[in-house]
Design a protein around this motif. Structure first.
Motif, PDB file in Angstrom:
ATOM      1  N   THR A  49       4.749   0.019  -0.708  1.00 34.40           N
ATOM      2  CA  THR A  49       5.502   1.007  -1.474  1.00 34.40           C
ATOM      3  C   THR A  49       6.823   1.303  -0.774  1.00 34.40           C
ATOM      4  OG1 THR A  49       3.497   1.958  -2.392  1.00 34.40           O
ATOM      5  CG2 THR A  49       5.458   3.376  -2.370  1.00 34.40           C
ATOM      6  N   GLU A  76       7.630  -7.728  -1.768  1.00 34.61           N
ATOM      7  CA  GLU A  76       7.767  -6.545  -2.633  1.00 34.61           C
ATOM      8  C   GLU A  76       9.225  -6.332  -3.018  1.00 34.61           C
ATOM      9  OE1 GLU A  76       3.680  -5.854  -1.396  1.00 34.61           O
ATOM     10  OE2 GLU A  76       5.416  -6.421  -0.211  1.00 34.61           O
ATOM     11  N   ARG A 136       4.749  -1.496  -8.861  1.00 29.25           N
ATOM     12  CA  ARG A 136       3.703  -1.083  -7.917  1.00 29.25           C
ATOM     13  C   ARG A 136       2.326  -1.101  -8.594  1.00 29.25           C
ATOM     14  NH1 ARG A 136       3.752  -2.739  -3.974  1.00 29.25           N
ATOM     15  NH2 ARG A 136       2.292  -1.244  -3.098  1.00 29.25           N
TER      16      ARG A 136
END
Length: 162
Positions: free
Chosen positions: A34, A89, A115
């Protein structure tokens, strides 16, 4: 085999780890993916107004570089997909946001969608995460999550407007 967890000073000395760990965001003790995705947002903000061909070129280059970076970092750390490796990511978020409207609401929406798919890993994302090894495997599940997220984002844009 003992898994190596690098310090920030180690990241500063090793450009491969520094990039793979998203400039240090992958060192977050909780939810490093994240935090890695959050680091991608300012880069997207700088890229969002580029012509689509340039943006796509950046995606291709960062994706290919990511295959090397993630694979090399995994080898150095002694584990296939160390949680701190977040370059995947970052590229996944940029792919999610390809051709997305500008604006913080869209940036946030793309972040949440990416996410969700990256964490939930619906088929074939979970399969790729479990079975494809090396840097390509580390990148592939996030690329697939980004494709899902981008599709939902673009469908939303079509029906809601920007």
């Amino acid at each position: 085999m003992r898994i190596h967890n690098p310090s920030f000073s180690e990241l500063l000395r090793d450009p491969t780890l520094l990039l793979a760990f998203g400039f240090g965001s992958g060192l977050a003790p909780k939810a490093p993916g994240t935090f890695g995705t959050l680091v991608a947002i300012p880069f997207w903000w700088l890229m969002k107004d580029l012509p689509p061909s340039w943006y796509l070129g950046i995606l291709v280059v960062t994706g290919l570089v990511g295959c090397y970076l993630c694979g090399a970092a995994a080898k150095k750390l002694g584990v296939h997909d160390h949680g701190g490796i977040v370059w995947d990511e970052m590229v996944g978020y940029w792919l999610t946001m390809f051709m997305a409207p500008a604006g913080w609401i869209w940036a946030l929406y793309g972040f949440v969608l990416f996410r969700l798919f990256d964490i939930a890993k619906p088929p074939p994302i979970g399969w790729a995460d479990r079975w494809v090894q090396g840097g390509v495997g580390i990148m592939l599940d996030d690329i697939l999550a980004a494709v899902y997220a981008a599709l939902i984002l673009q469908i939303t844009v079509f029906f809601v407007g920007a």
